[in-house]
Design a protein around this motif. Structure first.
Motif, short mmCIF file in Angstrom:
data_model
loop_
_atom_site.label_atom_id
_atom_site.label_comp_id
_atom_site.label_asym_id
_atom_site.label_seq_id
_atom_site.Cartn_x
_atom_site.Cartn_y
_atom_site.Cartn_z
N ALA A 20 17.39 69.62 85.30
CA ALA A 20 16.14 70.25 85.76
C ALA A 20 15.24 70.57 84.58
O ALA A 20 14.02 70.36 84.64
N MET A 21 15.83 71.07 83.50
CA MET A 21 15.04 71.37 82.31
C MET A 21 14.46 70.10 81.70
O MET A 21 13.29 70.05 81.31
N LEU A 22 15.28 69.05 81.65
CA LEU A 22 14.82 67.78 81.10
C LEU A 22 13.60 67.26 81.87
O LEU A 22 12.60 66.83 81.26
N GLU A 23 13.67 67.30 83.18
CA GLU A 23 12.54 66.85 83.98
C GLU A 23 11.30 67.70 83.72
O GLU A 23 10.17 67.20 83.69
N GLY A 24 11.52 69.01 83.50
CA GLY A 24 10.40 69.90 83.17
C GLY A 24 9.77 69.53 81.85
O GLY A 24 8.53 69.51 81.72
N TRP A 25 10.58 69.22 80.84
CA TRP A 25 10.03 68.87 79.52
C TRP A 25 9.21 67.58 79.59
O TRP A 25 8.13 67.50 78.98
N LEU A 26 9.70 66.62 80.33
CA LEU A 26 8.95 65.38 80.48
C LEU A 26 7.64 65.63 81.20
O LEU A 26 6.60 65.05 80.86
N ARG A 27 7.68 66.54 82.17
CA ARG A 27 6.48 66.83 82.97
C ARG A 27 5.39 67.49 82.12
O ARG A 27 4.20 67.28 82.36
N ILE A 28 5.78 68.28 81.12
CA ILE A 28 4.77 68.97 80.31
C ILE A 28 4.39 68.17 79.05
O ILE A 28 3.67 68.68 78.20
N GLY A 29 4.90 66.94 78.94
CA GLY A 29 4.39 66.07 77.90
C GLY A 29 5.32 65.70 76.77
O GLY A 29 4.89 65.04 75.82
N MET A 30 6.61 66.10 76.84
CA MET A 30 7.53 65.66 75.78
C MET A 30 7.74 64.16 75.88
O MET A 30 7.89 63.62 76.97
N ALA A 31 7.78 63.50 74.75
CA ALA A 31 8.00 62.05 74.72
C ALA A 31 9.49 61.76 74.82
O ALA A 31 10.30 62.35 74.09
N GLY A 32 9.86 60.85 75.72
CA GLY A 32 11.26 60.50 75.92
C GLY A 32 12.00 60.09 74.67
O GLY A 32 13.13 60.54 74.43
N PRO A 33 11.40 59.25 73.80
CA PRO A 33 12.12 58.83 72.59
C PRO A 33 12.47 59.97 71.64
O PRO A 33 13.31 59.80 70.75
N GLY A 34 11.84 61.13 71.81
CA GLY A 34 12.17 62.27 70.97
C GLY A 34 13.34 63.09 71.50
O GLY A 34 13.75 64.07 70.88
N ILE A 35 13.89 62.69 72.66
CA ILE A 35 14.95 63.44 73.32
C ILE A 35 16.25 62.63 73.29
O ILE A 35 16.25 61.44 73.59
N THR A 36 17.33 63.30 72.93
CA THR A 36 18.66 62.69 72.95
C THR A 36 19.55 63.48 73.91
O THR A 36 19.54 64.72 73.88
N LEU A 37 20.30 62.77 74.75
CA LEU A 37 21.22 63.41 75.69
C LEU A 37 22.64 63.23 75.20
O LEU A 37 23.06 62.11 74.87
N VAL A 38 23.36 64.34 75.15
CA VAL A 38 24.78 64.30 74.76
C VAL A 38 25.58 64.90 75.91
O VAL A 38 25.52 66.10 76.17
N ASP A 39 26.30 64.02 76.62
CA ASP A 39 27.09 64.46 77.78
C ASP A 39 28.08 63.34 78.10
O ASP A 39 27.69 62.26 78.54
N PRO A 40 29.37 63.58 77.88
CA PRO A 40 30.37 62.53 78.12
C PRO A 40 30.51 62.15 79.59
O PRO A 40 31.07 61.10 79.92
N HIS A 41 30.01 62.99 80.48
CA HIS A 41 30.13 62.73 81.91
C HIS A 41 28.74 62.64 82.56
O HIS A 41 28.54 63.12 83.67
N ILE A 42 27.82 62.00 81.88
CA ILE A 42 26.45 61.94 82.37
C ILE A 42 26.37 61.16 83.68
O ILE A 42 27.08 60.16 83.87
N SER A 43 25.53 61.62 84.59
CA SER A 43 25.41 61.01 85.91
C SER A 43 24.62 59.70 85.83
O SER A 43 23.88 59.45 84.87
N GLU A 44 24.77 58.89 86.86
CA GLU A 44 24.01 57.64 86.93
C GLU A 44 22.51 57.92 86.98
O GLU A 44 21.71 57.20 86.38
N ALA A 45 22.14 58.97 87.70
CA ALA A 45 20.72 59.31 87.82
C ALA A 45 20.13 59.69 86.46
O ALA A 45 19.02 59.26 86.11
N MET A 46 20.87 60.48 85.68
CA MET A 46 20.38 60.86 84.36
C MET A 46 20.34 59.67 83.41
O MET A 46 19.43 59.51 82.61
#
Length: 271
Positions: A20-46
């Motif tokens: 939910a926070m990630l979607e919020g950051w993208l909505r307010i203008g954060m650029a995707g390439p500046g974000i890294t996700l670290v989660d060994p059990h990341i969902s297909e949707a994410m």
């Protein structure tokens, strides 16, 4: 992108709240390439969202980031700490939403973190109508606090606490509070059925009533007590019901007991 937003951010834990926070950051203008996700059990949707927006997912090596957001389960902190340590540089801001983990707990387990914000968002963050209480550690600069405010504000309102010790009470009010409102709908529907309405109709009426009242609160600057008075005619049906709800043994007492119980449990879990 706003100058208050970081150029690089690592999200550790991309579950429901992290997502939910990630979607919020993208909505307010954060650029995707500046974000890294670290989660060994990341969902297909994410994973799909990351691919669409150009975000890295579980790369073999991650450079220290401007901001690290810790959104794992609280019990995973000890296990995750060594990997998180490697993400934190001298100027990194760490934002933690781990329930029950104090600024002191985080500083002890993550000694690289010189600037820590502890935050407590609630479930409506998933629909951008959350409220987050936050406490800043002593190493957080004014610019970092503004950055944290922008990131946390992407999912709703932000309330800054001068005293971290208030977070257990916050948990009892806004953290657990959505469940109280959902139960109010259940109780109102059950009362409608007991008054003779078909159960399905009572449920729809109760749900729509709370949805509408919440929207009135959202749109109005008036105090809740004023809104209550505005819909209460002297000697009318609402006044008769409120005599019961506002009695000495009515809703105020029940709510104080409920919040006190939740606060005690929060204290036990963070102890």
């Amino acid at each position: 992108m706003s100058s208050q937003l970081p150029q690089s951010l690592v999200l550790v834990g991309a579950g429901k709240m992290g997502g939910a926070m990630l979607e919020g950051w993208l909505r307010i203008g954060m650029a995707g390439p500046g974000i890294t996700l670290v989660d060994p059990h990341i969902s297909e949707a994410m994973s799909a969202l990351a691919a669409e927006k150009g975000m890295a997912v579980n790369p073999p090596k991650v450079a220290a980031a401007e901001v690290v957001v810790l959104a794992t389960k609280p019990q995973m902190l000890d296990t995750a700490a060594p990997a998180v340590q490697a993400l934190i540089g001298p100027r990194t801001l760490l934002i933690s939403i781990l329930a029950g983990k104090t600024l002191g707990d985080l500083a002890q387990r993550l000694p690289n973190a010189g600037a820590i914000v502890r935050a407590m968002p609630n479930l409506p963050a998933s629909v951008q109508r959350g409220v987050t209480a936050a406490a800043a550690g002593p190493g957080v600069s004014a610019a970092q606090r503004e950055m944290a405010d922008a990131l946390l504000g992407s999912i709703g309102k932000v309330e800054w606490l001068a005293d971290e010790g208030l977070i257990d009470a916050v948990t009892a009010v806004s953290g657990s509070g959505p469940a109280y409102v959902f139960h109010l709908v259940e109780a109102l529907a059950a009362a409608g059925a007991a008054a003779g309405l078909p159960a399905d109709l009572a449920g729809r009426l109760a749900r729509a009533t709370v949805e509408g009242a919440g929207e009135m609160l959202f749109q109005s600057d008036l105090a809740p007590g004023t809104l209550r008075q505005n819909v209460t005619s002297p000697g009318g049906t609402t006044a008769a019901a409120l005599e019961v709800l506002m009695a000495e043994d009515g809703m105020p007492l029940l709510m104080r007991r409920a919040v006190a119980a939740a606060k005690r449990r929060a204290e036990e879990l963070s102890g």
